[in-house]
Design an enzyme around this catalytic site. Structure first.
Site, PDB file in Angstrom:
ATOM      1  N   ARG A   1       0.844  -1.237   0.194  1.00 42.24           N
ATOM      2  CA  ARG A   1       0.198  -0.017   0.266  1.00 42.24           C
ATOM      3  C   ARG A   1       0.618   0.981  -0.017  1.00 42.24           C
ATOM      4  O   ARG A   1       1.862   1.269   0.403  1.00 42.24           O
ATOM      5  CB  ARG A   1      -0.634  -0.326   1.289  1.00 42.24           C
ATOM      6  CG  ARG A   1      -1.846  -1.357   1.527  1.00 42.24           C
ATOM      7  CD  ARG A   1      -2.466  -0.924   3.113  1.00 42.24           C
ATOM      8  NE  ARG A   1      -2.936  -2.607   2.962  1.00 42.24           N
ATOM      9  CZ  ARG A   1      -3.306  -2.116   4.212  1.00 42.24           C
ATOM     10  NH1 ARG A   1      -3.671  -1.160   5.349  1.00 42.24           N
ATOM     11  NH2 ARG A   1      -4.969  -3.621   4.450  1.00 42.24           N
TER      12      ARG A   1
ATOM     13  N   ASP B   1       0.010   5.003   0.915  1.00 46.87           N
ATOM     14  CA  ASP B   1      -0.996   6.309   1.186  1.00 46.87           C
ATOM     15  C   ASP B   1      -1.323   8.020   0.221  1.00 46.87           C
ATOM     16  O   ASP B   1      -0.911   7.470  -0.882  1.00 46.87           O
ATOM     17  CB  ASP B   1      -0.362   7.028   2.081  1.00 46.87           C
ATOM     18  CG  ASP B   1       0.226   6.081   3.654  1.00 46.87           C
ATOM     19  OD1 ASP B   1      -0.964   4.918   3.846  1.00 46.87           O
ATOM     20  OD2 ASP B   1       0.756   6.797   4.680  1.00 46.87           O
TER      21      ASP B   1
ATOM     22  N   ARG C   1       7.436   8.095   6.191  1.00 41.51           N
ATOM     23  CA  ARG C   1       7.576  10.061   6.828  1.00 41.51           C
ATOM     24  C   ARG C   1       7.774   9.808   8.399  1.00 41.51           C
ATOM     25  O   ARG C   1       8.491  11.503   8.322  1.00 41.51           O
ATOM     26  CB  ARG C   1       5.649  10.007   6.603  1.00 41.51           C
ATOM     27  CG  ARG C   1       5.540  10.100   4.809  1.00 41.51           C
ATOM     28  CD  ARG C   1       4.176   9.674   4.673  1.00 41.51           C
ATOM     29  NE  ARG C   1       3.570  11.153   4.792  1.00 41.51           N
ATOM     30  CZ  ARG C   1       1.944  11.046   5.233  1.00 41.51           C
ATOM     31  NH1 ARG C   1       1.698   9.807   4.298  1.00 41.51           N
ATOM     32  NH2 ARG C   1       1.690  12.510   5.742  1.00 41.51           N
TER      33      ARG C   1
ATOM     34  N   TYR D   1      12.211   3.805  -0.813  1.00 45.12           N
ATOM     35  CA  TYR D   1      11.596   4.831  -0.845  1.00 45.12           C
ATOM     36  C   TYR D   1      12.421   5.596  -1.024  1.00 45.12           C
ATOM     37  O   TYR D   1      13.370   5.860  -0.703  1.00 45.12           O
ATOM     38  CB  TYR D   1      10.502   5.166   0.067  1.00 45.12           C
ATOM     39  CG  TYR D   1       9.534   4.008   0.324  1.00 45.12           C
ATOM     40  CD1 TYR D   1       8.495   4.653  -0.129  1.00 45.12           C
ATOM     41  CD2 TYR D   1       9.415   3.190   0.837  1.00 45.12           C
ATOM     42  CE1 TYR D   1       7.468   4.038  -0.202  1.00 45.12           C
ATOM     43  CE2 TYR D   1       8.216   2.517   0.974  1.00 45.12           C
ATOM     44  CZ  TYR D   1       7.239   3.137   0.438  1.00 45.12           C
ATOM     45  OH  TYR D   1       5.855   2.050   0.332  1.00 45.12           O
TER      46      TYR D   1
END
Length: 251
Positions: A49, A51, A196, A111
């Site tokens: 997933r 966001d 994050r 990421y």
């Protein structure tokens, strides 16, 4: 027959990857396009997933279909992309074993988070941080994150995953030039909101609000409230996904 697809998407147009009842998603758009092209109901499973607002490059998903794609992979991709909205592009496709799984088989994910320290009207997918940053201290703290451990301190409260243990292989900041930085983190898996929260915590250290040693306290706490605030999602990109077997792309 099972196929893996490789795609990229601009997350600003969607409320994340996963299908939702009251908002559009990347998964929903893919299922719609593939169902139209294959002439049957197609369900898509993604590698993970993302966001709302988060982007992806080289994202991997799988689906099953009886449609014979191998005869015309380029034409299939062309027609799929003609159906998809401009924020999503499917770049390749390959046939896989029927039990291959885009999510559970993935061995590593990477990421990137982008940041700029001077006003830049073209850095639209980057976080503007108009404060002096000590990148050396940020990287010193980032090195403490590497390893296999419980990362509950960086996990969104109320997440429904079975475990919070992740194995982080790489975690570092790099200067692109004097005003632009990129953060890279690679792990076997990630928790919801984890990247994050890590970025926000390291920025507190880079700005001098916290010492480098604080990162050890955060990691030991297992408490999301002990870490820094999460940064916004738009500058975040899921950039690479690795598998323990080769993917023989057709196009």
């Amino acid at each position: 027959m099972r196929f893996f697809i490789q795609l990229s998407y601009n997350g600003s147009a969607f409320s994340g990857w996963q299908i939702q009842d009251n908002a559009n998603s990347v998964q929903a758009e893919l299922e719609r396009a593939l169902s139209i092209r294959c002439g049957e109901t197609v369900k898509v499973t993604g590698a993970g997933r993302t966001d709302s607002g988060v982007n992806a490059r080289n994202y991997i998903a799988h689906f099953d279909t009886e449609y014979v794609i191998e005869k015309e992979p380029e034409a299939f991709l062309y027609k799929i992309n003609a159906i998809l909205p401009p924020e999503i592009v499917v770049t390749n496709i390959c046939r896989t074993a029927d039990d291959a799984h885009a999510r559970f088989d993935a061995s590593a994910r990477t990421y990137n988070y982008y940041l700029h320290t001077a006003k830049d009207p073209f850095a639209v997918r980057s976080l503007y941080c108009p404060y002096p940053l000590d990148v050396e201290k940020m990287n010193e703290a980032a090195a403490h994150i590497i390893g296999r451990r419980d990362f509950s301190c960086f996990e969104k409260v109320g997440a429904d995953n079975k475990t919070s243990i992740c194995d982080v292989k790489l975690c570092r900041w790099e200067m692109v030039d004097g005003q632009h930085l990129v953060f890279t983190v690679t792990a076997d898996r990630f928790l919801r909101n984890m990247v994050r929260a890590i970025v926000g915590t390291l920025l507190d250290i880079g700005r001098g609000k916290r010492p480098v040693e604080w990162i050890d306290e955060v990691l030991a706490s297992g408490d999301r409230c002990a870490a820094g605030q999460s940064v916004k999602g738009e500058p975040l990109f899921l950039s690479d996904i690795r598998y323990p077997y080769p993917l023989d792309w057709l196009a």
